[in-house]
Design a protein around this motif. Structure first.
Motif, PDB file in Angstrom:
ATOM      1  N   LEU A 131      66.575  72.672 -93.066  1.00 65.28           N
ATOM      2  CA  LEU A 131      67.613  72.223 -92.141  1.00 65.28           C
ATOM      3  C   LEU A 131      67.203  70.917 -91.453  1.00 65.28           C
ATOM      4  CD1 LEU A 131      68.897  75.349 -90.141  1.00 65.28           C
ATOM      5  CD2 LEU A 131      70.045  74.115 -91.965  1.00 65.28           C
ATOM      6  N   LEU A 132      65.990  70.899 -90.965  1.00 64.90           N
ATOM      7  CA  LEU A 132      65.501  69.730 -90.236  1.00 64.90           C
ATOM      8  C   LEU A 132      65.416  68.493 -91.131  1.00 64.90           C
ATOM      9  CD1 LEU A 132      62.790  71.642 -88.223  1.00 64.90           C
ATOM     10  CD2 LEU A 132      64.729  70.423 -87.193  1.00 64.90           C
ATOM     11  N   LEU A 133      64.902  68.660 -92.337  1.00 66.48           N
ATOM     12  CA  LEU A 133      64.788  67.523 -93.257  1.00 66.48           C
ATOM     13  C   LEU A 133      66.158  67.010 -93.682  1.00 66.48           C
ATOM     14  CD1 LEU A 133      61.760  68.654 -95.454  1.00 66.48           C
ATOM     15  CD2 LEU A 133      61.811  66.764 -93.796  1.00 66.48           C
ATOM     16  N   GLU A 134      67.112  67.914 -93.899  1.00 63.50           N
ATOM     17  CA  GLU A 134      68.466  67.487 -94.261  1.00 63.50           C
ATOM     18  C   GLU A 134      69.135  66.750 -93.103  1.00 63.50           C
ATOM     19  OE1 GLU A 134      70.256  71.127 -95.612  1.00 63.50           O
ATOM     20  OE2 GLU A 134      69.618  70.776 -97.675  1.00 63.50           O
ATOM     21  N   TRP A 135      68.926  67.240 -91.883  1.00 56.21           N
ATOM     22  CA  TRP A 135      69.483  66.586 -90.698  1.00 56.21           C
ATOM     23  C   TRP A 135      68.895  65.183 -90.564  1.00 56.21           C
ATOM     24  CZ3 TRP A 135      68.840  68.988 -85.127  1.00 56.21           C
ATOM     25  CH2 TRP A 135      69.712  68.352 -84.240  1.00 56.21           C
ATOM     26  N   LYS A 136      67.599  65.078 -90.743  1.00 53.88           N
ATOM     27  CA  LYS A 136      66.916  63.784 -90.649  1.00 53.88           C
ATOM     28  C   LYS A 136      67.435  62.824 -91.721  1.00 53.88           C
ATOM     29  CE  LYS A 136      62.173  62.012 -90.601  1.00 53.88           C
ATOM     30  NZ  LYS A 136      60.774  62.426 -90.703  1.00 53.88           N
ATOM     31  N   ARG A 137      67.631  63.318 -92.931  1.00 53.90           N
ATOM     32  CA  ARG A 137      68.155  62.481 -94.011  1.00 53.90           C
ATOM     33  C   ARG A 137      69.569  61.991 -93.697  1.00 53.90           C
ATOM     34  NH1 ARG A 137      69.146  64.999 -99.722  1.00 53.90           N
ATOM     35  NH2 ARG A 137      70.961  65.654 -98.576  1.00 53.90           N
ATOM     36  N   SER A 138      70.382  62.870 -93.131  1.00 49.65           N
ATOM     37  CA  SER A 138      71.747  62.503 -92.748  1.00 49.65           C
ATOM     38  C   SER A 138      71.740  61.394 -91.688  1.00 49.65           C
ATOM     39  CB  SER A 138      72.470  63.740 -92.219  1.00 49.65           C
ATOM     40  OG  SER A 138      73.689  63.392 -91.636  1.00 49.65           O
ATOM     41  N   ILE A 139      70.863  61.520 -90.709  1.00 49.49           N
ATOM     42  CA  ILE A 139      70.744  60.496 -89.665  1.00 49.49           C
ATOM     43  C   ILE A 139      70.281  59.177 -90.276  1.00 49.49           C
ATOM     44  CG2 ILE A 139      69.398  59.804 -87.636  1.00 49.49           C
ATOM     45  CD1 ILE A 139      69.489  62.790 -86.791  1.00 49.49           C
ATOM     46  N   GLY A 152      79.613  48.915 -79.652  1.00 47.95           N
ATOM     47  CA  GLY A 152      78.764  49.432 -78.575  1.00 47.95           C
ATOM     48  C   GLY A 152      78.593  50.935 -78.677  1.00 47.95           C
ATOM     49  N   ILE A 153      79.689  51.619 -78.956  1.00 44.57           N
ATOM     50  CA  ILE A 153      79.631  53.079 -79.122  1.00 44.57           C
ATOM     51  C   ILE A 153      78.767  53.441 -80.320  1.00 44.57           C
ATOM     52  CG2 ILE A 153      81.022  55.115 -79.718  1.00 44.57           C
ATOM     53  CD1 ILE A 153      83.301  53.796 -78.026  1.00 44.57           C
ATOM     54  N   GLU A 154      78.943  52.717 -81.404  1.00 40.46           N
ATOM     55  CA  GLU A 154      78.158  52.974 -82.621  1.00 40.46           C
ATOM     56  C   GLU A 154      76.664  52.791 -82.364  1.00 40.46           C
ATOM     57  OE1 GLU A 154      77.608  53.834 -86.740  1.00 40.46           O
ATOM     58  OE2 GLU A 154      79.396  54.024 -85.494  1.00 40.46           O
ATOM     59  N   LEU A 155      76.310  51.739 -81.651  1.00 48.19           N
ATOM     60  CA  LEU A 155      74.896  51.481 -81.370  1.00 48.19           C
ATOM     61  C   LEU A 155      74.313  52.526 -80.421  1.00 48.19           C
ATOM     62  CD1 LEU A 155      74.956  47.594 -81.161  1.00 48.19           C
ATOM     63  CD2 LEU A 155      74.012  49.021 -82.995  1.00 48.19           C
ATOM     64  N   ARG A 156      75.088  52.983 -79.454  1.00 47.71           N
ATOM     65  CA  ARG A 156      74.604  54.057 -78.562  1.00 47.71           C
ATOM     66  C   ARG A 156      74.417  55.354 -79.345  1.00 47.71           C
ATOM     67  NH1 ARG A 156      78.177  51.629 -75.007  1.00 47.71           N
ATOM     68  NH2 ARG A 156      79.773  53.211 -75.326  1.00 47.71           N
ATOM     69  N   THR A 157      75.326  55.609 -80.285  1.00 51.56           N
ATOM     70  CA  THR A 157      75.188  56.796 -81.136  1.00 51.56           C
ATOM     71  C   THR A 157      73.905  56.718 -81.946  1.00 51.56           C
ATOM     72  OG1 THR A 157      77.584  57.066 -81.278  1.00 51.56           O
ATOM     73  CG2 THR A 157      76.262  58.125 -82.994  1.00 51.56           C
ATOM     74  N   ARG A 158      73.625  55.563 -82.523  1.00 52.80           N
ATOM     75  CA  ARG A 158      72.390  55.398 -83.301  1.00 52.80           C
ATOM     76  C   ARG A 158      71.159  55.585 -82.419  1.00 52.80           C
ATOM     77  NH1 ARG A 158      74.749  57.103 -86.332  1.00 52.80           N
ATOM     78  NH2 ARG A 158      76.425  56.015 -87.354  1.00 52.80           N
ATOM     79  N   ASP A 159      71.217  55.130 -81.167  1.00 51.51           N
ATOM     80  CA  ASP A 159      70.081  55.311 -80.262  1.00 51.51           C
ATOM     81  C   ASP A 159      69.858  56.794 -79.981  1.00 51.51           C
ATOM     82  OD1 ASP A 159      67.978  54.261 -78.568  1.00 51.51           O
ATOM     83  OD2 ASP A 159      69.220  54.919 -76.881  1.00 51.51           O
ATOM     84  N   ARG A 160      70.928  57.530 -79.750  1.00 53.06           N
ATOM     85  CA  ARG A 160      70.795  58.982 -79.543  1.00 53.06           C
ATOM     86  C   ARG A 160      70.230  59.643 -80.786  1.00 53.06           C
ATOM     87  NH1 ARG A 160      75.721  58.415 -76.922  1.00 53.06           N
ATOM     88  NH2 ARG A 160      76.881  59.180 -78.712  1.00 53.06           N
ATOM     89  N   ARG A 175      68.274  58.280 -82.960  1.00 56.37           N
ATOM     90  CA  ARG A 175      66.848  57.935 -83.041  1.00 56.37           C
ATOM     91  C   ARG A 175      66.024  58.918 -82.217  1.00 56.37           C
ATOM     92  NH1 ARG A 175      63.776  55.531 -79.603  1.00 56.37           N
ATOM     93  NH2 ARG A 175      65.531  54.869 -78.315  1.00 56.37           N
ATOM     94  N   LYS A 176      66.547  59.268 -81.039  1.00 47.83           N
ATOM     95  CA  LYS A 176      65.857  60.236 -80.191  1.00 47.83           C
ATOM     96  C   LYS A 176      65.851  61.616 -80.831  1.00 47.83           C
ATOM     97  CE  LYS A 176      66.919  57.629 -76.041  1.00 47.83           C
ATOM     98  NZ  LYS A 176      67.770  57.516 -74.863  1.00 47.83           N
ATOM     99  N   VAL A 177      66.940  61.987 -81.485  1.00 46.51           N
ATOM    100  CA  VAL A 177      66.996  63.278 -82.179  1.00 46.51           C
ATOM    101  C   VAL A 177      65.997  63.294 -83.329  1.00 46.51           C
ATOM    102  CG1 VAL A 177      68.446  64.766 -83.633  1.00 46.51           C
ATOM    103  CG2 VAL A 177      69.362  63.855 -81.510  1.00 46.51           C
ATOM    104  N   THR A 178      65.842  62.167 -84.001  1.00 45.27           N
ATOM    105  CA  THR A 178      64.877  62.089 -85.103  1.00 45.27           C
ATOM    106  C   THR A 178      63.467  62.386 -84.602  1.00 45.27           C
ATOM    107  OG1 THR A 178      66.259  60.504 -86.294  1.00 45.27           O
ATOM    108  CG2 THR A 178      63.945  60.604 -86.924  1.00 45.27           C
ATOM    109  N   ALA A 179      63.135  61.899 -83.417  1.00 45.76           N
ATOM    110  CA  ALA A 179      61.822  62.195 -82.832  1.00 45.76           C
ATOM    111  C   ALA A 179      61.693  63.695 -82.563  1.00 45.76           C
ATOM    112  CB  ALA A 179      61.614  61.400 -81.547  1.00 45.76           C
ATOM    113  N   LYS A 180      62.772  64.331 -82.110  1.00 42.82           N
ATOM    114  CA  LYS A 180      62.738  65.777 -81.884  1.00 42.82           C
ATOM    115  C   LYS A 180      62.612  66.536 -83.198  1.00 42.82           C
ATOM    116  CE  LYS A 180      65.288  65.836 -77.548  1.00 42.82           C
ATOM    117  NZ  LYS A 180      66.434  66.404 -76.821  1.00 42.82           N
TER     118      LYS A 180
END
Length: 155
Positions: free
Chosen positions: A46-54, A86-94, A96-101
């Motif tokens: 699950l985690l690897l698939e989520w990371k790949r999707s991001i 702006g919304i797209e870039l904020r989404t990508r920043d979030r 990025r933080k999820v990827t660290a988690k």
């Protein structure tokens, strides 16, 4: 960038191995031992698939950014496009933080700590982990944590 490419290739190989071991229709069940090898593989998948999707979403955003600036002739259309970016870039920043988690959760699997509350040491629970694979606390511990945060913000 080479390191990222080799990490991505390793993740793909790991996903193939896990899918073969776990199967496509497996879902963890309370009747089996908690955090058994099969359950851990399921959550790793699950985690690897989520990371790949991001990662794929981020590549799409990067490609769109490289396609050039916004060239809307109408000021209202241009403002709307810039707001969308702006919304797209904020989404990508979030994300990025999820990827660290996600990476932290994968480390917890490797270290044998995944699935247990970092506060109480109790099992987090399969349903919660299926809903939020990066969870580090039981529902009760998370609620207590959020109450403490709210109180400290209100002070």
């Amino acid at each position: 960038m080479v390191g990222a490419a080799s990490a991505e290739a390793a993740d793909k190989e790991e996903l193939v191995r896990i899918r073969e071991a776990v199967g496509n229709d497996y879902v963890p069940d309370d009747d089996e031992p908690y955090m058994s090898e099969r359950q851990l593989d399921y959550f790793r998948m699950l985690l690897l698939e989520w990371k790949r999707s991001i990662r794929n979403s981020a590549e799409h955003t990067l490609q769109s950014l490289q396609d050039g600036p916004i060239r809307e002739p109408d000021m209202a259309d241009r403002a709307s496009s810039e707001t969308d970016w702006g919304i797209e870039l904020r989404t990508r920043d979030r994300q990025r933080k999820v990827t660290a988690k996600i990476d932290a959760a994968l480390r917890r699997i490797d270290e044998g700590e995944y699935g247990y509350c970092e506060v109480t040491g109790d099992p987090i629970g399969l349903k919660r982990l299926i809903a939020r694979p990066v969870a580090t606390m039981t529902v009760e511990a998370q609620q207590a944590h959020e109450r403490r945060e709210k109180i400290s913000r209100d002070d």
